[in-house]
Design a protein around this motif. Structure first.
Motif, PDB file in Angstrom:
ATOM      1  N   GLU A 238       0.816  -1.215   0.000  1.00 19.55           N
ATOM      2  CA  GLU A 238       0.000   0.000   0.000  1.00 19.55           C
ATOM      3  C   GLU A 238       0.852   1.268   0.000  1.00 19.55           C
ATOM      4  O   GLU A 238       0.519   2.244  -0.677  1.00 19.55           O
ATOM      5  N   SER A 239       1.947   1.271   0.735  1.00 23.81           N
ATOM      6  CA  SER A 239       2.802   2.465   0.746  1.00 23.81           C
ATOM      7  C   SER A 239       3.388   2.714  -0.637  1.00 23.81           C
ATOM      8  O   SER A 239       3.565   3.873  -1.061  1.00 23.81           O
ATOM      9  N   GLY A 240       3.682   1.638  -1.379  1.00 25.26           N
ATOM     10  CA  GLY A 240       4.184   1.781  -2.741  1.00 25.26           C
ATOM     11  C   GLY A 240       3.136   2.373  -3.671  1.00 25.26           C
ATOM     12  O   GLY A 240       3.451   3.185  -4.552  1.00 25.26           O
ATOM     13  N   GLY A 241       1.878   1.964  -3.495  1.00 25.86           N
ATOM     14  CA  GLY A 241       0.795   2.549  -4.275  1.00 25.86           C
ATOM     15  C   GLY A 241       0.644   4.033  -3.993  1.00 25.86           C
ATOM     16  O   GLY A 241       0.422   4.837  -4.909  1.00 25.86           O
ATOM     17  N   LEU A 242       0.773   4.414  -2.734  1.00 26.63           N
ATOM     18  CA  LEU A 242       0.708   5.835  -2.366  1.00 26.63           C
ATOM     19  C   LEU A 242       1.903   6.598  -2.932  1.00 26.63           C
ATOM     20  O   LEU A 242       1.782   7.767  -3.313  1.00 26.63           O
TER      21      LEU A 242
ATOM     22  N   SER B 106      -9.440  -2.143  -1.120  1.00 24.89           N
ATOM     23  CA  SER B 106      -9.907  -3.438  -0.628  1.00 24.89           C
ATOM     24  C   SER B 106      -8.723  -4.137   0.026  1.00 24.89           C
ATOM     25  O   SER B 106      -7.574  -3.700  -0.099  1.00 24.89           O
ATOM     26  N   LYS B 107      -8.974  -5.228   0.703  1.00 25.45           N
ATOM     27  CA  LYS B 107      -7.910  -5.960   1.396  1.00 25.45           C
ATOM     28  C   LYS B 107      -6.889  -6.556   0.428  1.00 25.45           C
ATOM     29  O   LYS B 107      -5.769  -6.863   0.821  1.00 25.45           O
ATOM     30  N   THR B 108      -7.269  -6.718  -0.824  1.00 21.24           N
ATOM     31  CA  THR B 108      -6.363  -7.323  -1.803  1.00 21.24           C
ATOM     32  C   THR B 108      -5.480  -6.292  -2.503  1.00 21.24           C
ATOM     33  O   THR B 108      -4.647  -6.661  -3.337  1.00 21.24           O
ATOM     34  N   LEU B 109      -5.630  -5.035  -2.159  1.00 21.90           N
ATOM     35  CA  LEU B 109      -4.921  -3.973  -2.870  1.00 21.90           C
ATOM     36  C   LEU B 109      -3.407  -4.150  -2.796  1.00 21.90           C
ATOM     37  O   LEU B 109      -2.688  -3.900  -3.763  1.00 21.90           O
ATOM     38  N   ALA B 110      -2.905  -4.605  -1.653  1.00 20.68           N
ATOM     39  CA  ALA B 110      -1.459  -4.743  -1.462  1.00 20.68           C
ATOM     40  C   ALA B 110      -0.836  -5.781  -2.384  1.00 20.68           C
ATOM     41  O   ALA B 110       0.383  -5.810  -2.544  1.00 20.68           O
ATOM     42  N   ASN B 111      -1.661  -6.622  -3.004  1.00 20.25           N
ATOM     43  CA  ASN B 111      -1.130  -7.653  -3.896  1.00 20.25           C
ATOM     44  C   ASN B 111      -0.878  -7.131  -5.312  1.00 20.25           C
ATOM     45  O   ASN B 111      -0.289  -7.842  -6.130  1.00 20.25           O
ATOM     46  N   LEU B 112      -1.337  -5.925  -5.609  1.00 25.07           N
ATOM     47  CA  LEU B 112      -1.182  -5.366  -6.942  1.00 25.07           C
ATOM     48  C   LEU B 112       0.185  -4.702  -7.106  1.00 25.07           C
ATOM     49  O   LEU B 112       0.804  -4.267  -6.138  1.00 25.07           O
ATOM     50  N   ASP B 113       0.640  -4.601  -8.363  1.00 22.48           N
ATOM     51  CA  ASP B 113       1.796  -3.773  -8.686  1.00 22.48           C
ATOM     52  C   ASP B 113       1.504  -2.348  -8.224  1.00 22.48           C
ATOM     53  O   ASP B 113       0.362  -1.885  -8.287  1.00 22.48           O
TER      54      ASP B 113
ATOM     55  N   THR C   1      -0.171   3.483   5.220  1.00 23.33           N
ATOM     56  CA  THR C   1      -1.138   2.731   4.427  1.00 23.33           C
ATOM     57  C   THR C   1      -2.235   3.690   3.967  1.00 23.33           C
ATOM     58  O   THR C   1      -2.214   4.888   4.268  1.00 23.33           O
ATOM     59  N   TYR C   2      -3.236   3.157   3.265  1.00 26.63           N
ATOM     60  CA  TYR C   2      -4.360   4.009   2.860  1.00 26.63           C
ATOM     61  C   TYR C   2      -5.096   4.574   4.066  1.00 26.63           C
ATOM     62  O   TYR C   2      -5.498   5.743   4.072  1.00 26.63           O
ATOM     63  N   ALA C   3      -5.264   3.759   5.097  1.00 32.96           N
ATOM     64  CA  ALA C   3      -5.910   4.283   6.313  1.00 32.96           C
ATOM     65  C   ALA C   3      -5.071   5.393   6.917  1.00 32.96           C
ATOM     66  O   ALA C   3      -5.603   6.407   7.387  1.00 32.96           O
ATOM     67  N   GLY C   4      -3.752   5.222   6.896  1.00 36.04           N
ATOM     68  CA  GLY C   4      -2.867   6.260   7.411  1.00 36.04           C
ATOM     69  C   GLY C   4      -2.896   7.512   6.558  1.00 36.04           C
ATOM     70  O   GLY C   4      -2.786   8.638   7.069  1.00 36.04           O
ATOM     71  N   ALA C   5      -3.050   7.345   5.241  1.00 34.08           N
ATOM     72  CA  ALA C   5      -3.145   8.508   4.355  1.00 34.08           C
ATOM     73  C   ALA C   5      -4.416   9.298   4.639  1.00 34.08           C
ATOM     74  O   ALA C   5      -4.419  10.536   4.574  1.00 34.08           O
ATOM     75  N   ARG C   6      -5.492   8.597   4.962  1.00 31.88           N
ATOM     76  CA  ARG C   6      -6.727   9.289   5.344  1.00 31.88           C
ATOM     77  C   ARG C   6      -6.491  10.149   6.587  1.00 31.88           C
ATOM     78  O   ARG C   6      -6.843  11.333   6.619  1.00 31.88           O
ATOM     79  N   THR C   7      -5.867   9.556   7.607  1.00 33.95           N
ATOM     80  CA  THR C   7      -5.578  10.301   8.841  1.00 33.95           C
ATOM     81  C   THR C   7      -4.682  11.500   8.546  1.00 33.95           C
ATOM     82  O   THR C   7      -4.912  12.607   9.046  1.00 33.95           O
ATOM     83  N   ALA C   8      -3.648  11.285   7.720  1.00 32.19           N
ATOM     84  CA  ALA C   8      -2.687  12.344   7.420  1.00 32.19           C
ATOM     85  C   ALA C   8      -3.337  13.503   6.671  1.00 32.19           C
ATOM     86  O   ALA C   8      -3.068  14.680   6.963  1.00 32.19           O
ATOM     87  N   THR C   9      -4.186  13.196   5.693  1.00 33.68           N
ATOM     88  CA  THR C   9      -4.815  14.264   4.912  1.00 33.68           C
ATOM     89  C   THR C   9      -5.883  15.003   5.725  1.00 33.68           C
ATOM     90  O   THR C   9      -6.084  16.203   5.527  1.00 33.68           O
TER      91      THR C   9
ATOM     92  N   HIS D  50       1.935   0.478  -9.476  1.00 37.49           N
ATOM     93  CA  HIS D  50       1.341   1.380 -10.456  1.00 37.49           C
ATOM     94  C   HIS D  50      -0.172   1.223 -10.517  1.00 37.49           C
ATOM     95  O   HIS D  50      -0.875   2.129 -10.974  1.00 37.49           O
ATOM     96  N   TYR D  51      -0.686   0.085 -10.035  1.00 35.31           N
ATOM     97  CA  TYR D  51      -2.123  -0.167 -10.066  1.00 35.31           C
ATOM     98  C   TYR D  51      -2.764  -0.041  -8.688  1.00 35.31           C
ATOM     99  O   TYR D  51      -3.933   0.332  -8.581  1.00 35.31           O
ATOM    100  N   SER D  52      -1.992  -0.311  -7.627  1.00 32.22           N
ATOM    101  CA  SER D  52      -2.526  -0.056  -6.286  1.00 32.22           C
ATOM    102  C   SER D  52      -2.567   1.441  -5.992  1.00 32.22           C
ATOM    103  O   SER D  52      -3.124   1.872  -4.989  1.00 32.22           O
ATOM    104  N   SER D  53      -1.995   2.235  -6.902  1.00 33.46           N
ATOM    105  CA  SER D  53      -2.096   3.694  -6.791  1.00 33.46           C
ATOM    106  C   SER D  53      -3.495   4.182  -7.130  1.00 33.46           C
ATOM    107  O   SER D  53      -3.857   5.333  -6.847  1.00 33.46           O
ATOM    108  N   GLY D  54      -4.302   3.325  -7.741  1.00 34.85           N
ATOM    109  CA  GLY D  54      -5.609   3.729  -8.247  1.00 34.85           C
ATOM    110  C   GLY D  54      -6.501   4.461  -7.262  1.00 34.85           C
ATOM    111  O   GLY D  54      -7.003   5.557  -7.559  1.00 34.85           O
ATOM    112  N   PRO D  55      -6.763   3.902  -6.066  1.00 34.02           N
ATOM    113  CA  PRO D  55      -7.655   4.597  -5.138  1.00 34.02           C
ATOM    114  C   PRO D  55      -7.160   5.994  -4.731  1.00 34.02           C
ATOM    115  O   PRO D  55      -7.979   6.906  -4.549  1.00 34.02           O
ATOM    116  N   ALA D  56      -5.851   6.174  -4.600  1.00 30.14           N
ATOM    117  CA  ALA D  56      -5.327   7.498  -4.241  1.00 30.14           C
ATOM    118  C   ALA D  56      -5.460   8.471  -5.411  1.00 30.14           C
ATOM    119  O   ALA D  56      -5.796   9.650  -5.227  1.00 30.14           O
TER     120      ALA D  56
END
Length: 539
Positions: free
Chosen positions: A371-375, A432-439, A503-511, A441-447
């Motif tokens: 997830e951190s890589g997606g961010l 979703s819980k499976t997001l961390a399994n993506l490359d 993570t994405y949850a942490g990005a929510r808190t940070a923003t 460049h694609y787990s960046s999608g939700p952000a």
């Protein structure tokens, strides 16, 4: 079209005035009849340090590091090493630290201390809340053994391992004594590889790996006639002294070193075609200048590291290399010439994307995996898009599409879509819980989706001639707050509240914290951030 430029600077920069002593930066705070929201944003906006001011701030913070470590409750075995200092206009200082334990680097132990002015309230954001402690710092598995296993784990061509260094791994699970090995080589598409492999020093089990060479793709030769910062009076060089002495080099098909600095008898660079070697150089140099100006004028940051030092660019990498990449080890951006060597990947958004990998490395240092890589990737897309919009270049109109001009797939479609990431067939629209399994460049999608929705809102609309139709997870409509407020919130979160393991949850808190700092708790902007995260299923 000819790229034309002058050795004199032609762009007026809007920079904050600073009055500083050797170690203390004194900044005026907005007062008077302005509204509370305007005062709050001014107070929370970062001040642009000069290189000497930043160095003094880092030195001052390092001198006080032992006291800070004790004050925030670290053990006597731990020490803090200052990595960055950000100061808000209201005097709040955010100091980013790496940690050591018994002299060993603690990977995933980074933290940020937030100190209000005049020794006011202090708070701390940590990458991990785990207590840093290990039974022994004597490894049971030899460095030579882990080096062999690290090489075996690499998919690179001709992999070679560096000497492993002993570390404490704290980014995932219980802190453990570990070895970090860097395996170099070449990835399948010709991109260099710097794979960091973390191996448990007791069991020999691989704990983590991530690729330090961060890649991105985009368009080329679409900036039209532009003004560049150059040096000399004949011969001229692509050296921009007004932007940290950024230089642009010609690798001429090479894959190492810096190549040759672009030099010309006249101050005219390229002719708008790929057949002229200086065309790609002009695009890369221009994109780097725009990114520098955006960081300084919009984000209050003096260069990638905030120290006033420019990176450098390398063009014409390899043969028909269809990519571009950032490397921290050289502090440089590198661009291939694309398919058949006729589509250099040197446009505005590509340059900004690559430089923003350096920005992330200098701030939150989001690990390039899961997830951190997606961010991490989303941050580069966010600022690549924002710089393109900021540039307001009629030849390369700003949009929320990534790589829309290069036609890398031969279909005319962009590489990524920020309004609906899944349109590329691989990216995720929602968390979703499976997001961390993506490359990444694609787990960046939700952000990316979050940023588009926060900027422009949901539903069908046309912006700068491009049609969008952005959905939400629960079908609820979202109203945007504009691109400027959106990127200021993201940068504030990245530079002061995110850490290497966010993570994405942490990005929510940070923003949300960033929106509070900039616009106030319960403000329209704060509520928009909360609603937009819900719209991409981060709650």
């Amino acid at each position: 079209m000819t790229r034309k430029q002058s050795s004199q600077r032609r762009t007026t920069l809007r920079a904050a005035a600073l009055i500083a002593s050797a170690a203390v930066v004194v900044v005026g705070v907005q007062t008077g009849s302005a509204g509370a929201d305007a005062q709050r944003e001014a107070g929370a906006t970062a001040v642009a340090f000069t290189g000497s001011q930043r160095a003094a701030a880092v030195q001052e913070a390092q001198a006080a590091a032992a006291g800070t470590a004790e004050a925030i409750g670290l053990s006597s075995q731990e020490e803090l090493v200052v990595r960055d200092v950000v100061k808000d206009a209201d005097g709040t200082v955010h100091t980013r630290y790496e940690r050591t334990y018994k002299g060993l680097p603690v990977l995933g132990g980074d933290l940020v201390v937030h100190q209000k002015r005049n020794n006011g309230a202090r708070s701390t954001t940590k990458a991990t809340d785990a207590r840093i402690s290990v039974p022994t710092t004597t490894p049971a598995v030899a460095a030579t053994t882990v080096n062999r296993s690290a090489v075996a784990a690499s998919d690179a061509k001709a992999p070679a391992a560096s000497s492993a260094r002993k570390v404490i791994w704290a980014a995932t699970g219980k802190p453990a004594l570990a070895w970090e090995t860097v395996v170099t080589g070449t990835q399948a598409d010709g991109t260099p590889s710097e794979l960091h492999v973390i191996t448990d020093a007791t069991s020999g089990k691989q704990l983590y790996s991530d690729e330090a060479i961060e890649t991105g793709t985009g368009n080329a030769m679409y900036s039209g006639q532009v003004t560049l910062g150059t040096s000399g009076t004949g011969p001229f060089t692509l050296t921009d002294t007004s932007r940290g002495s950024h230089k642009t080099y010609d690798l001429n098909g090479g894959t190492s070193g810096t190549g040759t600095l672009f030099t010309n008898s006249t101050d005219i660079w390229g002719d708008g075609t790929p057949g002229n070697r200086a065309t790609a150089a002009a695009d890369a140099h221009y994109g780097a200048a725009l990114t520098w100006d955006f960081y300084k004028n919009e984000l209050g940051r003096n260069g990638i590291r905030g120290d006033g030092v420019g990176a450098y660019s390398r063009v014409h990498y390899g043969n028909a290399y269809v990519n571009a990449f950032w490397s921290d080890s050289c502090f440089c951006m590198t661009y291939g010439d694309g398919a058949n060597n006729v589509k250099p990947l040197t446009s505005i958004d590509v340059a900004a994307h690559e430089m923003s990998h350096g920005l992330t490395a200098s701030t939150a240092n989001l690990r390039y995996s899961r997830e951190s890589g997606g961010l991490n990737e989303a941050t580069s897309d966010i600022f690549g898009t924002s710089v393109e919009l900021y540039a307001n270049n009629s030849s390369d109109v700003g949009d929320y599409l990534i790589g829309e001009e290069i036609d890398i797939n031969g279909t005319g479609a962009p590489l990524r879509y920020m309004d609906k990431p899944s349109k590329d067939g691989k990216s995720a629209d929602y968390w979703s819980k499976t997001l961390a399994n993506l490359d990444v460049h694609y787990s960046s999608g939700p952000a990316n989706h979050f940023f588009y929705l926060l900027s422009e809102g949901s539903g069908a609309k046309s912006i700068n001639g491009v049609s969008y139709n952005s959905p939400t997870y629960d079908g609820a409509a979202v109203t945007g707050i504009g691109n400027v407020k959106a990127y200021k919130i993201w940068y504030k979160a990245l530079s002061t509240y995110m850490t290497s393991s966010t993570t994405y949850a942490g990005a929510r808190t940070a923003t949300l914290q960033a929106a509070t700092d900039l616009y106030g708790a319960g403000s329209a902007e704060y509520n928009a951030v909360a609603a937009t995260w819900a719209a991409v299923n981060v709650k």
